[in-house]
Design an enzyme around this catalytic site. Structure first.
Site, PDB file in Angstrom:
ATOM      1  N   GLU A  14       0.714  -1.093   0.209  1.00 28.86           N
ATOM      2  CA  GLU A  14      -0.248   0.174  -0.158  1.00 28.86           C
ATOM      3  C   GLU A  14       0.938   1.109  -0.119  1.00 28.86           C
ATOM      4  O   GLU A  14       0.638   2.216  -1.118  1.00 28.86           O
ATOM      5  CB  GLU A  14      -0.691  -0.358   1.298  1.00 28.86           C
ATOM      6  CG  GLU A  14      -2.255   1.198   1.179  1.00 28.86           C
ATOM      7  CD  GLU A  14      -3.108   0.975   2.896  1.00 28.86           C
ATOM      8  OE1 GLU A  14      -4.094   2.181   2.465  1.00 28.86           O
ATOM      9  OE2 GLU A  14      -2.989   0.467   2.831  1.00 28.86           O
TER      10      GLU A  14
ATOM     11  N   GLY B 100      -8.431   5.426   7.577  1.00 28.05           N
ATOM     12  CA  GLY B 100      -9.115   4.949   9.164  1.00 28.05           C
ATOM     13  C   GLY B 100      -8.600   4.398  10.139  1.00 28.05           C
ATOM     14  O   GLY B 100      -8.655   4.828  10.898  1.00 28.05           O
TER      15      GLY B 100
ATOM     16  N   THR C 178      -1.800   3.693   8.452  1.00 28.99           N
ATOM     17  CA  THR C 178      -1.253   5.264   7.918  1.00 28.99           C
ATOM     18  C   THR C 178      -0.337   4.739   7.833  1.00 28.99           C
ATOM     19  O   THR C 178       0.775   3.320   8.035  1.00 28.99           O
ATOM     20  CB  THR C 178      -1.425   6.486   9.392  1.00 28.99           C
ATOM     21  OG1 THR C 178      -0.572   7.365   8.323  1.00 28.99           O
ATOM     22  CG2 THR C 178      -0.022   5.581  10.232  1.00 28.99           C
ATOM     23  N   GLN C 179       0.506   5.183   6.028  1.00 24.08           N
ATOM     24  CA  GLN C 179       1.447   4.537   5.898  1.00 24.08           C
ATOM     25  C   GLN C 179       2.571   5.951   5.516  1.00 24.08           C
ATOM     26  O   GLN C 179       2.208   6.799   5.388  1.00 24.08           O
ATOM     27  CB  GLN C 179       1.248   3.833   4.029  1.00 24.08           C
ATOM     28  CG  GLN C 179       0.809   2.836   4.574  1.00 24.08           C
ATOM     29  CD  GLN C 179      -0.767   3.273   4.546  1.00 24.08           C
ATOM     30  OE1 GLN C 179      -1.480   1.972   5.218  1.00 24.08           O
ATOM     31  NE2 GLN C 179      -1.590   4.061   3.998  1.00 24.08           N
TER      32      GLN C 179
END
Length: 431
Positions: free
Chosen positions: A175, A205, A208-209
Protein backbone atom coordinates in the site's frame (compact mmCIF):
# COMPACT_ATOMS: atom_id res chain seq x y z
CA UNK A 1 -6.98 17.02 -17.88
CA UNK A 2 -5.08 18.69 -20.70
CA UNK A 3 -2.74 16.77 -22.92
CA UNK A 4 0.00 19.30 -22.15
CA UNK A 5 -0.10 18.48 -18.45
CA UNK A 6 -0.34 14.77 -19.09
CA UNK A 7 2.71 14.79 -21.31
CA UNK A 8 4.75 16.11 -18.40
CA UNK A 9 4.34 12.67 -16.85
CA UNK A 10 4.38 10.53 -19.94
CA UNK A 11 8.08 9.73 -19.78
CA UNK A 12 7.45 8.28 -16.36
CA UNK A 13 4.73 6.02 -17.71
CA UNK A 14 7.00 4.96 -20.55
CA UNK A 15 9.75 4.02 -18.10
CA UNK A 16 7.36 2.33 -15.71
CA UNK A 17 5.90 0.19 -18.45
CA UNK A 18 9.23 -1.08 -19.71
CA UNK A 19 10.10 0.97 -22.79
CA UNK A 20 13.31 0.15 -24.56
CA UNK A 21 15.51 3.01 -25.72
CA UNK A 22 16.36 2.32 -29.36
CA UNK A 23 17.60 5.69 -30.60
CA UNK A 24 17.72 9.19 -29.21
CA UNK A 25 14.61 10.09 -31.16
CA UNK A 26 12.79 6.78 -31.22
CA UNK A 27 11.33 4.53 -28.54
CA UNK A 28 9.75 1.10 -28.69
CA UNK A 29 7.04 0.82 -26.08
CA UNK A 30 5.86 -2.40 -24.49
CA UNK A 31 3.66 -3.52 -21.67
CA UNK A 32 5.51 -6.72 -20.78
CA UNK A 33 3.04 -9.54 -20.37
CA UNK A 34 0.13 -7.34 -21.48
CA UNK A 35 -1.00 -9.87 -24.07
CA UNK A 36 -1.31 -12.36 -21.25
CA UNK A 37 -3.22 -9.91 -19.06
CA UNK A 38 -5.84 -8.63 -21.51
CA UNK A 39 -7.89 -10.57 -24.06
CA UNK A 40 -6.79 -9.84 -27.62
CA UNK A 41 -8.88 -7.46 -29.70
CA UNK A 42 -8.51 -6.87 -33.43
CA UNK A 43 -7.48 -3.36 -34.44
CA UNK A 44 -6.21 -1.74 -37.62
CA UNK A 45 -2.43 -1.53 -37.60
CA UNK A 46 -2.47 2.27 -37.67
CA UNK A 47 -5.16 2.77 -35.02
CA UNK A 48 -4.53 4.38 -31.66
CA UNK A 49 -4.63 1.82 -28.92
CA UNK A 50 -6.98 2.87 -26.13
CA UNK A 51 -7.26 0.61 -23.15
CA UNK A 52 -8.88 0.87 -19.75
CA UNK A 53 -8.40 -0.49 -16.25
CA UNK A 54 -10.77 -0.49 -13.27
CA UNK A 55 -9.32 -0.44 -9.75
CA UNK A 56 -11.41 -0.58 -6.57
CA UNK A 57 -9.96 0.77 -3.33
CA UNK A 58 -11.86 -0.88 -0.47
CA UNK A 59 -10.78 1.26 2.47
CA UNK A 60 -11.92 1.34 6.07
CA UNK A 61 -14.18 4.36 5.64
CA UNK A 62 -15.32 3.99 2.04
CA UNK A 63 -15.06 2.12 -1.24
CA UNK A 64 -13.70 4.01 -4.24
CA UNK A 65 -13.61 3.19 -7.93
CA UNK A 66 -10.89 4.46 -10.26
CA UNK A 67 -11.44 3.99 -13.99
CA UNK A 68 -8.25 4.80 -15.91
CA UNK A 69 -8.02 5.48 -19.63
CA UNK A 70 -4.67 4.97 -21.36
CA UNK A 71 -3.82 5.85 -24.94
CA UNK A 72 -1.00 4.41 -27.00
CA UNK A 73 -0.59 5.85 -30.48
CA UNK A 74 1.10 4.02 -33.32
CA UNK A 75 4.07 1.85 -32.49
CA UNK A 76 7.05 3.95 -31.54
CA UNK A 77 4.97 6.58 -29.76
CA UNK A 78 4.45 6.95 -26.04
CA UNK A 79 1.25 6.12 -24.15
CA UNK A 80 -0.67 8.77 -22.29
CA UNK A 81 -2.65 8.50 -19.08
CA UNK A 82 -5.61 10.25 -20.61
CA UNK A 83 -8.18 10.29 -17.85
CA UNK A 84 -9.33 9.05 -14.47
CA UNK A 85 -12.97 8.66 -13.53
CA UNK A 86 -13.37 8.55 -9.75
CA UNK A 87 -16.30 7.97 -7.44
CA UNK A 88 -16.73 6.73 -3.88
CA UNK A 89 -19.38 5.48 -1.47
CA UNK A 90 -19.55 5.30 2.31
CA UNK A 91 -19.27 3.37 4.56
CA UNK A 92 -16.47 0.96 3.68
CA UNK A 93 -16.82 -2.77 3.10
CA UNK A 94 -15.82 -3.54 6.69
CA UNK A 95 -19.05 -1.91 7.90
CA UNK A 96 -20.89 -4.83 6.27
CA UNK A 97 -18.97 -7.51 8.15
CA UNK A 98 -22.23 -9.12 9.27
CA UNK A 99 -24.11 -8.48 6.02
CA UNK A 100 -21.61 -9.25 3.23
CA UNK A 101 -24.33 -9.26 0.54
CA UNK A 102 -24.94 -5.56 1.23
CA UNK A 103 -21.21 -4.92 0.96
CA UNK A 104 -21.14 -6.63 -2.42
CA UNK A 105 -24.04 -4.46 -3.53
CA UNK A 106 -22.02 -1.27 -2.93
CA UNK A 107 -19.42 -2.61 -5.37
CA UNK A 108 -22.18 -3.52 -7.83
CA UNK A 109 -23.47 0.04 -7.71
CA UNK A 110 -20.00 1.49 -8.33
CA UNK A 111 -19.52 -0.79 -11.34
CA UNK A 112 -22.15 1.33 -13.06
CA UNK A 113 -19.51 4.08 -13.19
CA UNK A 114 -17.21 1.74 -15.12
CA UNK A 115 -20.01 0.81 -17.50
CA UNK A 116 -20.69 4.47 -18.22
CA UNK A 117 -16.99 5.26 -18.69
CA UNK A 118 -15.68 2.27 -20.64
CA UNK A 119 -17.15 1.73 -24.13
CA UNK A 120 -19.26 -1.41 -24.34
CA UNK A 121 -16.95 -2.97 -26.95
CA UNK A 122 -14.06 -2.70 -24.46
CA UNK A 123 -15.79 -4.27 -21.45
CA UNK A 124 -14.57 -7.81 -22.10
CA UNK A 125 -10.92 -6.77 -22.21
CA UNK A 126 -10.97 -4.21 -19.38
CA UNK A 127 -9.61 -5.74 -16.15
CA UNK A 128 -11.50 -5.09 -12.92
CA UNK A 129 -9.55 -5.44 -9.67
CA UNK A 130 -10.32 -4.77 -5.99
CA UNK A 131 -7.74 -4.35 -3.27
CA UNK A 132 -8.89 -4.03 0.33
CA UNK A 133 -6.84 -2.27 2.99
CA UNK A 134 -6.91 -1.74 6.76
CA UNK A 135 -10.67 -2.03 7.18
CA UNK A 136 -10.62 -5.70 6.19
CA UNK A 137 -7.20 -6.33 7.76
CA UNK A 138 -8.74 -5.41 11.10
CA UNK A 139 -11.65 -7.84 10.71
CA UNK A 140 -11.65 -11.50 11.76
CA UNK A 141 -10.42 -13.52 8.78
CA UNK A 142 -13.70 -15.37 8.29
CA UNK A 143 -15.70 -12.15 7.99
CA UNK A 144 -13.13 -10.54 5.71
CA UNK A 145 -13.14 -13.55 3.38
CA UNK A 146 -16.95 -13.57 3.26
CA UNK A 147 -16.88 -9.97 2.03
CA UNK A 148 -14.22 -10.74 -0.57
CA UNK A 149 -16.23 -13.71 -1.83
CA UNK A 150 -19.24 -11.48 -2.34
CA UNK A 151 -17.12 -9.08 -4.38
CA UNK A 152 -15.83 -11.97 -6.51
CA UNK A 153 -19.41 -12.97 -7.26
CA UNK A 154 -20.24 -9.39 -8.26
CA UNK A 155 -17.20 -9.27 -10.54
CA UNK A 156 -18.04 -12.64 -12.10
CA UNK A 157 -21.53 -11.47 -13.01
CA UNK A 158 -20.17 -8.24 -14.53
CA UNK A 159 -19.28 -7.90 -18.24
CA UNK A 160 -15.67 -6.98 -17.45
CA UNK A 161 -12.52 -9.09 -17.63
CA UNK A 162 -11.85 -10.69 -14.22
CA UNK A 163 -8.16 -11.67 -13.97
CA UNK A 164 -6.75 -14.18 -11.52
CA UNK A 165 -6.40 -12.79 -7.99
CA UNK A 166 -8.76 -9.97 -8.90
CA UNK A 167 -9.98 -9.57 -5.30
CA UNK A 168 -7.66 -9.59 -2.30
CA UNK A 169 -6.49 -7.77 0.82
CA UNK A 170 -3.46 -5.64 0.09
CA UNK A 171 -0.37 -5.95 2.23
CA UNK A 172 0.35 -2.74 4.13
CA UNK A 173 3.86 -2.51 2.69
CA UNK A 174 2.53 -2.68 -0.86
CA UNK A 175 0.00 0.00 0.00
CA UNK A 176 2.77 2.42 0.91
CA UNK A 177 4.99 1.53 -2.05
CA UNK A 178 2.22 1.79 -4.62
CA UNK A 179 1.11 5.16 -3.23
CA UNK A 180 4.74 6.28 -3.59
CA UNK A 181 4.73 5.08 -7.21
CA UNK A 182 1.49 6.99 -7.91
CA UNK A 183 2.66 10.30 -6.46
CA UNK A 184 6.12 10.18 -8.00
CA UNK A 185 4.63 9.28 -11.37
CA UNK A 186 2.12 12.13 -11.24
CA UNK A 187 4.75 14.64 -10.11
CA UNK A 188 7.14 13.58 -12.88
CA UNK A 189 9.83 12.17 -10.58
CA UNK A 190 9.99 8.63 -11.95
CA UNK A 191 12.85 8.77 -14.41
CA UNK A 192 15.35 5.99 -15.00
CA UNK A 193 18.30 8.36 -14.58
CA UNK A 194 17.08 10.16 -11.45
CA UNK A 195 16.40 9.30 -7.83
CA UNK A 196 15.16 12.77 -6.96
CA UNK A 197 11.83 11.61 -5.58
CA UNK A 198 9.31 12.74 -2.97
CA UNK A 199 8.09 10.88 0.10
CA UNK A 200 4.46 10.11 0.85
CA UNK A 201 2.35 10.17 4.00
CA UNK A 202 -1.03 8.48 3.76
CA UNK A 203 -3.46 8.62 6.67
CA UNK A 204 -6.45 6.32 6.29
CA UNK A 205 -9.11 5.35 8.76
CA UNK A 206 -7.54 2.11 9.96
CA UNK A 207 -3.85 2.49 9.09
CA UNK A 208 -1.21 5.05 8.15
CA UNK A 209 1.72 4.70 5.75
CA UNK A 210 5.07 6.42 5.32
CA UNK A 211 7.29 5.74 2.30
CA UNK A 212 10.35 7.53 0.98
CA UNK A 213 13.60 6.86 -0.84
CA UNK A 214 16.38 7.42 1.72
CA UNK A 215 19.30 9.64 0.80
CA UNK A 216 21.43 8.11 3.53
CA UNK A 217 22.43 4.45 3.84
CA UNK A 218 22.29 4.94 7.60
CA UNK A 219 18.51 5.26 7.36
CA UNK A 220 18.27 1.76 5.89
CA UNK A 221 20.84 0.32 8.28
CA UNK A 222 19.06 1.71 11.36
CA UNK A 223 15.57 0.74 10.22
CA UNK A 224 13.78 -2.36 11.52
CA UNK A 225 13.86 -5.15 8.94
CA UNK A 226 10.16 -4.84 8.13
CA UNK A 227 10.54 -1.11 7.43
CA UNK A 228 12.63 -1.66 4.29
CA UNK A 229 11.38 -2.98 0.95
CA UNK A 230 12.83 -3.25 -2.53
CA UNK A 231 11.12 -3.23 -5.89
CA UNK A 232 12.38 -3.29 -9.45
CA UNK A 233 11.27 -0.76 -12.02
CA UNK A 234 12.77 0.00 -15.46
CA UNK A 235 15.94 -1.93 -14.70
CA UNK A 236 16.43 -0.04 -11.45
CA UNK A 237 16.08 -1.49 -7.96
CA UNK A 238 14.63 0.92 -5.43
CA UNK A 239 15.24 0.34 -1.75
CA UNK A 240 12.58 2.25 0.13
CA UNK A 241 11.92 3.02 3.74
CA UNK A 242 8.27 2.07 4.07
CA UNK A 243 5.91 0.91 6.77
CA UNK A 244 2.20 0.63 7.38
CA UNK A 245 0.96 1.05 10.95
CA UNK A 246 -2.24 -0.93 11.37
CA UNK A 247 -4.36 0.60 14.10
CA UNK A 248 -2.84 4.06 13.68
CA UNK A 249 -5.23 5.37 11.07
CA UNK A 250 -7.33 8.35 12.10
CA UNK A 251 -10.47 6.42 13.11
CA UNK A 252 -8.57 3.59 14.80
CA UNK A 253 -6.48 6.17 16.69
CA UNK A 254 -9.66 7.68 18.08
CA UNK A 255 -10.61 4.29 19.50
CA UNK A 256 -7.10 3.70 20.85
CA UNK A 257 -7.11 7.06 22.63
CA UNK A 258 -10.54 6.31 24.07
CA UNK A 259 -9.38 2.89 25.24
CA UNK A 260 -12.06 1.30 23.08
CA UNK A 261 -9.91 -0.51 20.52
CA UNK A 262 -10.48 -4.21 21.11
CA UNK A 263 -12.55 -3.56 24.25
CA UNK A 264 -15.43 -5.79 25.35
CA UNK A 265 -18.77 -4.96 26.92
CA UNK A 266 -19.47 -2.23 24.37
CA UNK A 267 -23.20 -2.30 25.04
CA UNK A 268 -22.77 -0.77 28.51
CA UNK A 269 -19.38 1.00 28.48
CA UNK A 270 -19.02 4.71 27.73
CA UNK A 271 -15.56 5.77 26.54
CA UNK A 272 -14.57 9.34 27.32
CA UNK A 273 -11.75 11.63 26.21
CA UNK A 274 -10.40 15.07 27.09
CA UNK A 275 -10.16 15.61 23.31
CA UNK A 276 -13.94 15.80 23.01
CA UNK A 277 -16.33 18.59 24.06
CA UNK A 278 -17.57 18.19 27.65
CA UNK A 279 -21.24 17.89 26.77
CA UNK A 280 -20.64 15.65 23.79
CA UNK A 281 -22.15 12.17 23.96
CA UNK A 282 -23.22 9.93 21.11
CA UNK A 283 -23.02 6.48 19.53
CA UNK A 284 -20.20 6.32 16.98
CA UNK A 285 -19.54 3.49 14.53
CA UNK A 286 -16.39 2.27 12.86
CA UNK A 287 -15.80 -1.01 11.06
CA UNK A 288 -19.34 -2.17 11.69
CA UNK A 289 -19.03 -1.76 15.49
CA UNK A 290 -20.86 0.91 17.51
CA UNK A 291 -19.28 2.61 20.53
CA UNK A 292 -20.73 4.94 23.16
CA UNK A 293 -18.38 7.90 23.54
CA UNK A 294 -18.40 11.20 25.39
CA UNK A 295 -16.33 14.10 26.59
CA UNK A 296 -15.02 14.07 30.15
CA UNK A 297 -17.51 15.27 32.75
CA UNK A 298 -14.88 16.09 35.39
CA UNK A 299 -11.27 16.94 34.67
CA UNK A 300 -9.36 18.97 32.13
CA UNK A 301 -10.09 19.25 28.42
CA UNK A 302 -8.19 20.94 25.63
CA UNK A 303 -4.97 20.57 23.67
CA UNK A 304 -2.55 19.70 26.47
CA UNK A 305 -4.45 16.77 28.06
CA UNK A 306 -5.53 15.66 24.59
CA UNK A 307 -1.91 15.60 23.45
CA UNK A 308 -1.03 13.40 26.42
CA UNK A 309 -3.74 10.95 25.35
CA UNK A 310 -2.43 10.85 21.80
CA UNK A 311 1.15 10.29 22.92
CA UNK A 312 0.07 6.88 24.19
CA UNK A 313 -1.14 5.99 20.69
CA UNK A 314 2.18 6.67 18.93
CA UNK A 315 5.06 6.60 21.43
CA UNK A 316 7.04 3.39 21.27
CA UNK A 317 4.97 2.25 18.30
CA UNK A 318 6.01 4.52 15.43
CA UNK A 319 9.68 4.35 14.38
CA UNK A 320 11.58 7.60 13.85
CA UNK A 321 13.97 7.66 10.87
CA UNK A 322 16.79 10.04 11.76
CA UNK A 323 16.77 11.37 8.21
CA UNK A 324 13.37 13.01 8.73
CA UNK A 325 14.94 15.55 11.09
CA UNK A 326 16.63 17.07 8.04
CA UNK A 327 15.01 18.65 5.00
CA UNK A 328 12.72 16.27 3.16
CA UNK A 329 9.93 16.68 0.61
CA UNK A 330 6.72 14.84 1.49
CA UNK A 331 3.28 14.74 -0.04
CA UNK A 332 0.54 14.08 2.53
CA UNK A 333 -2.98 13.09 1.60
CA UNK A 334 -6.18 11.30 2.67
CA UNK A 335 -7.10 12.42 6.21
CA UNK A 336 -4.08 14.74 6.43
CA UNK A 337 -5.69 16.69 3.62
CA UNK A 338 -9.31 16.33 4.74
CA UNK A 339 -8.79 17.48 8.31
CA UNK A 340 -6.54 20.34 7.25
CA UNK A 341 -9.40 21.52 5.05
CA UNK A 342 -11.89 21.14 7.90
CA UNK A 343 -9.60 23.16 10.18
CA UNK A 344 -9.17 25.94 7.61
CA UNK A 345 -5.46 25.32 7.06
CA UNK A 346 -5.73 24.84 3.30
CA UNK A 347 -8.19 25.34 0.48
CA UNK A 348 -10.26 22.25 -0.28
CA UNK A 349 -9.80 22.64 -4.03
CA UNK A 350 -6.20 23.74 -4.36
CA UNK A 351 -4.58 22.07 -1.35
CA UNK A 352 -1.42 23.78 -0.18
CA UNK A 353 1.90 23.66 1.63
CA UNK A 354 1.98 23.73 5.43
CA UNK A 355 4.60 23.27 8.09
CA UNK A 356 4.21 20.69 10.83
CA UNK A 357 3.99 23.56 13.33
CA UNK A 358 0.87 24.77 11.50
CA UNK A 359 -0.96 21.60 12.51
CA UNK A 360 0.07 22.14 16.14
CA UNK A 361 -0.97 25.80 16.13
CA UNK A 362 -4.35 25.07 14.58
CA UNK A 363 -4.92 22.08 16.87
CA UNK A 364 -4.49 24.38 19.88
CA UNK A 365 -6.95 26.88 18.43
CA UNK A 366 -9.52 24.21 17.64
CA UNK A 367 -9.21 22.57 21.07
CA UNK A 368 -9.71 25.93 22.79
CA UNK A 369 -13.12 26.33 21.15
CA UNK A 370 -14.35 22.74 21.30
CA UNK A 371 -17.71 23.70 22.75
CA UNK A 372 -18.48 25.77 19.64
CA UNK A 373 -17.63 22.80 17.41
CA UNK A 374 -19.65 20.26 19.40
CA UNK A 375 -22.42 19.93 16.84
CA UNK A 376 -20.38 20.75 13.72
CA UNK A 377 -17.12 18.83 14.07
CA UNK A 378 -16.75 17.28 17.54
CA UNK A 379 -13.70 15.19 16.58
CA UNK A 380 -11.66 18.03 15.06
CA UNK A 381 -9.63 18.72 18.23
CA UNK A 382 -8.88 15.02 18.66
CA UNK A 383 -7.95 14.53 15.00
CA UNK A 384 -5.78 17.62 14.62
CA UNK A 385 -4.00 16.80 17.86
CA UNK A 386 -3.42 13.23 16.72
CA UNK A 387 -1.99 14.37 13.38
CA UNK A 388 0.33 16.78 15.20
CA UNK A 389 1.45 14.06 17.59
CA UNK A 390 1.91 11.49 14.82
CA UNK A 391 4.09 13.83 12.77
CA UNK A 392 6.19 15.16 15.68
CA UNK A 393 6.35 12.43 18.30
CA UNK A 394 5.70 9.52 15.97
CA UNK A 395 7.70 10.03 12.78
CA UNK A 396 9.94 12.70 14.29
CA UNK A 397 9.47 15.48 11.75
CA UNK A 398 10.80 18.90 12.68
CA UNK A 399 8.23 21.62 13.25
CA UNK A 400 9.65 23.46 10.24
CA UNK A 401 9.21 20.50 7.88
CA UNK A 402 7.01 21.49 4.94
CA UNK A 403 4.32 19.10 3.75
CA UNK A 404 2.51 19.35 0.43
CA UNK A 405 -1.11 18.57 1.22
CA UNK A 406 -2.96 17.38 -1.85
CA UNK A 407 -5.95 15.35 -2.95
CA UNK A 408 -5.13 15.24 -6.65
CA UNK A 409 -2.12 15.81 -8.87
CA UNK A 410 -2.91 16.65 -12.49
CA UNK A 411 -6.56 15.76 -11.76
CA UNK A 412 -5.68 12.22 -10.64
CA UNK A 413 -6.30 10.98 -7.10
CA UNK A 414 -3.18 10.71 -4.94
CA UNK A 415 -3.65 7.20 -3.63
CA UNK A 416 -2.12 3.80 -4.19
CA UNK A 417 -4.75 2.93 -6.82
CA UNK A 418 -2.82 4.09 -9.90
CA UNK A 419 0.34 2.40 -8.66
CA UNK A 420 -1.66 -0.78 -8.06
CA UNK A 421 -2.98 -0.57 -11.61
CA UNK A 422 0.57 -0.39 -12.92
CA UNK A 423 1.45 -3.29 -10.65
CA UNK A 424 -1.34 -5.33 -12.18
CA UNK A 425 -0.47 -4.43 -15.77
CA UNK A 426 3.22 -5.02 -15.21
CA UNK A 427 4.37 -6.69 -12.02
CA UNK A 428 6.80 -4.36 -10.23
CA UNK A 429 8.47 -7.27 -8.47
CA UNK A 430 8.19 -5.95 -4.93
CA UNK A 431 10.30 -7.91 -2.47
Amino acid sequence: MTRQILLLSVMSLWALCGATHVKADHYRLEFPGMDNVLPIASRPANASRIFYAVMFDAGSTGTRIHVYTFIQKQQGELPILDNEMFQSVKPGLSAFADTPEMGGDTVRQLLKVAKRTVPRLEWKRTPVVLRATAGLRLLPEQKAQALLEQVREVFDESPFFVPNNSVSIMDGTNEGILAWVTVNFLTGHLYSDSKNTVGILDLGGGSTQITFLPRSKKTIEAAPADHVAKFDMFNTTYELYTHSYLGNGLKAARLAALGALGAEGLEWQVFSSSCLPRKFREDWSFGGVTYKISGVVDGYTGFKPCYEEMLKVVQGIVHQPQELKGSSVFYAFSYYFDRAVDAGLIDGTQGGMVEVRDFRKRAKEVCNKMSKLRTVSPFLCMDMTYITCLLKEGFGFKESTVLQLTKKVNNVETSWALGATFDHLRNLNIH
